[in-house]
Design an enzyme around this catalytic site. Structure first.
Site, short mmCIF file in Angstrom:
data_model
loop_
_atom_site.label_atom_id
_atom_site.label_comp_id
_atom_site.label_asym_id
_atom_site.label_seq_id
_atom_site.Cartn_x
_atom_site.Cartn_y
_atom_site.Cartn_z
N TYR A 153 0.83 -1.21 0.00
CA TYR A 153 0.00 0.00 0.00
C TYR A 153 0.87 1.26 0.00
CZ TYR A 153 -3.75 -3.26 1.47
OH TYR A 153 -4.64 -4.29 1.57
N SER A 211 -4.80 -13.49 2.98
CA SER A 211 -5.84 -12.75 2.29
C SER A 211 -6.02 -13.46 0.95
CB SER A 211 -5.42 -11.30 2.09
OG SER A 211 -6.39 -10.62 1.33
P1 NAP Z 1 -13.99 -0.84 0.26
O1 NAP Z 1 -13.75 -0.68 1.70
O2 NAP Z 1 -15.07 -1.75 -0.22
O3 NAP Z 1 -14.28 0.57 -0.42
C1 NAP Z 1 -13.53 1.70 -0.17
C2 NAP Z 1 -14.10 2.79 -1.04
O4 NAP Z 1 -15.44 3.05 -0.65
C3 NAP Z 1 -13.33 4.08 -0.93
O5 NAP Z 1 -13.10 4.60 -2.21
C4 NAP Z 1 -14.23 4.96 -0.10
O6 NAP Z 1 -14.14 6.30 -0.56
C5 NAP Z 1 -15.61 4.42 -0.39
N1 NAP Z 1 -16.50 4.56 0.77
C6 NAP Z 1 -16.25 4.24 2.06
N2 NAP Z 1 -17.31 4.50 2.83
C7 NAP Z 1 -18.26 5.02 2.00
C8 NAP Z 1 -19.57 5.51 2.21
N3 NAP Z 1 -20.16 5.53 3.42
N4 NAP Z 1 -20.26 5.95 1.13
C9 NAP Z 1 -19.70 5.96 -0.11
N5 NAP Z 1 -18.46 5.52 -0.37
C10 NAP Z 1 -17.74 5.04 0.69
O7 NAP Z 1 -12.69 -1.31 -0.56
P2 NAP Z 1 -11.12 -1.33 -0.38
O8 NAP Z 1 -10.60 -0.03 0.11
O9 NAP Z 1 -10.62 -1.90 -1.66
O10 NAP Z 1 -10.92 -2.42 0.73
C11 NAP Z 1 -10.94 -2.08 2.10
C12 NAP Z 1 -9.64 -2.43 2.76
O11 NAP Z 1 -9.42 -3.82 2.64
C13 NAP Z 1 -8.43 -1.76 2.11
O12 NAP Z 1 -8.22 -0.42 2.55
C14 NAP Z 1 -7.36 -2.69 2.55
O13 NAP Z 1 -6.99 -2.39 3.89
C15 NAP Z 1 -8.06 -4.05 2.48
N6 NAP Z 1 -7.82 -4.73 1.18
C16 NAP Z 1 -7.10 -5.82 1.16
C17 NAP Z 1 -6.86 -6.46 -0.03
C18 NAP Z 1 -6.03 -7.69 -0.02
O14 NAP Z 1 -5.77 -8.31 -1.06
N7 NAP Z 1 -5.59 -8.10 1.11
C19 NAP Z 1 -7.35 -6.01 -1.22
C20 NAP Z 1 -8.12 -4.90 -1.17
C21 NAP Z 1 -8.35 -4.28 0.03
P3 NAP Z 1 -13.88 7.51 0.50
O15 NAP Z 1 -12.42 7.49 0.82
O16 NAP Z 1 -14.31 8.70 -0.28
O17 NAP Z 1 -14.76 7.23 1.68
#
Ligand code: NAP
Length: 261
Positions: A65, A162
């Site tokens: 990240y 993961s």
């Molecule tokens: P997510 O949590 O499904 O979505 C995050 C997105 O949703 C951001 O762009 C955020 O924008 C938006 N969001 C959040 N709350 C919201 C709300 N109330 N209304 C509208 N939009 C909203 O996806 P992700 O960030 O891909 O995954 C979450 C976490 O999982 C990551 O940060 C990471 O720590 C972990 N992850 C792990 C892997 C892996 O392979 N291990 C892969 C992907 C992710 P804003 O910033 O504008 O709120």
């Protein structure tokens, strides 16, 4: 339903929402709907304070990240709050591209580097950051065995993977303390893995519960509908949500509390 939940049999009590920190450290090669600037230190610190005040005790980061791990280390220096931190091994992000190394040697180097970057003597949770070839990683590389040794040595508290496939998740369950799985209104395949985790006492962290910001338009309130889905599954320890928007953070916690009321 409790706000703080046991993460499988790790002995860790995690808040049912965690803060994902991809957006603290990386804004290239990501699949969010809109471009964004990385938050400055003041904004990032404020997001951490707000998270803690809202009851969140779990932060998720990874070497892949961008500057996320180093920034968290700096931001949390001297912080006496009992944050739990989850990080990963296996994926590196360099010069705008991901590179993978699942060898035990890299795993050890990566954990030592994360300890240093995060300023910790022990990492609470370390997961293999899969590139999608889950089963091959589990069978061929010895990464989970290396993490198990690091746990015996006291460098990490709990370990797992993961995953990106149902077969990989099922294969990982018996070897892991915890898994990070994808679960959202539009992606439910990993329910089979969540059920296996529940049966075997393996902890469950969820990623992409808002489909990385591509929220469904099929629901009047997709945030609440998501919370109802992900937090009422008995296997869920914590849903890790990535946000750098304080209003979203607050709304997510409010929806989570409503979903569990
Ligand atoms: P997510 O949590 O499904 O979505 C995050 C997105 O949703 C951001 O762009 C955020 O924008 C938006 N969001 C959040 N709350 C919201 C709300 N109330 N209304 C509208 N939009 C909203 O996806 P992700 O960030 O891909 O995954 C979450 C976490 O999982 C990551 O940060 C990471 O720590 C972990 N992850 C792990 C892997 C892996 O392979 N291990 C892969 C992907 C992710 P804003 O910033 O504008 O709120």
């Amino acid at each position: 339903m409790n706000w703080l939940r046991p993460l499988g049999q790790t002995g860790l009590q995690v808040s049912c929402l965690g803060l994902g920190t991809v957006k603290f450290g990386r804004n290239i090669g990501v699949k969010y709907p809109r471009d964004f600037q990385l938050p400055n230190d003041r904004t990032a610190r404020s997001l951490l304070d707000q998270s803690w005040d809202l009851g969140i005790n779990l932060l998720d980061t990874a070497p892949a990240y961008g500057s996320s791990e180093s920034r968290l280390g700096e931001l949390l220096r001297g912080d006496s709050r009992e944050w739990l931190i989850c990080t990963k091994v296996g994926e590196e992000f360099e010069n705008g591209e991901s590179r993978y190394d699942f060898s035990p040697e890299h795993c050890r180097r990566s954990v030592d580097r994360s300890l240093k970057r995060l300023g910790r003597e022990r990492l609470d949770i370390v997961l293999v950051h899969s590139n999608g070839e889950d089963t091959a990683i589990i069978e061929n590389y010895g990464t989970l065995q290396a993490l198990s040794e690091l746990k015996r040595e006291g460098k990490i508290g709990a370990f797992g993977m993961s995953t990106k496939s149902v077969a990989g998740g099922i294969a990982a369950v018996p070897q892991c303390d915890a898994l990070m799985l994808t679960y959202s209104l539009s992606h439910r395949e990993d329910e089979a893995v969540m059920d296996a985790c529940l049966d075997e006492g393996c902890g469950v962290l969820l990623k992409k519960v808002f489909a990385s910001g591509h929220l469904t338009e099929d629901e009047a309130d997709p945030v609440l509908a998501t919370m109802r889905l992900v937090l009422t599954h008995a296997a869920t320890g914590s849903a890790i949500i990535g946000t750098i928007n304080p209003a979203h953070l607050e709304a997510n916690v409010a929806a989570a509390r409503q979903a569990m009321a």
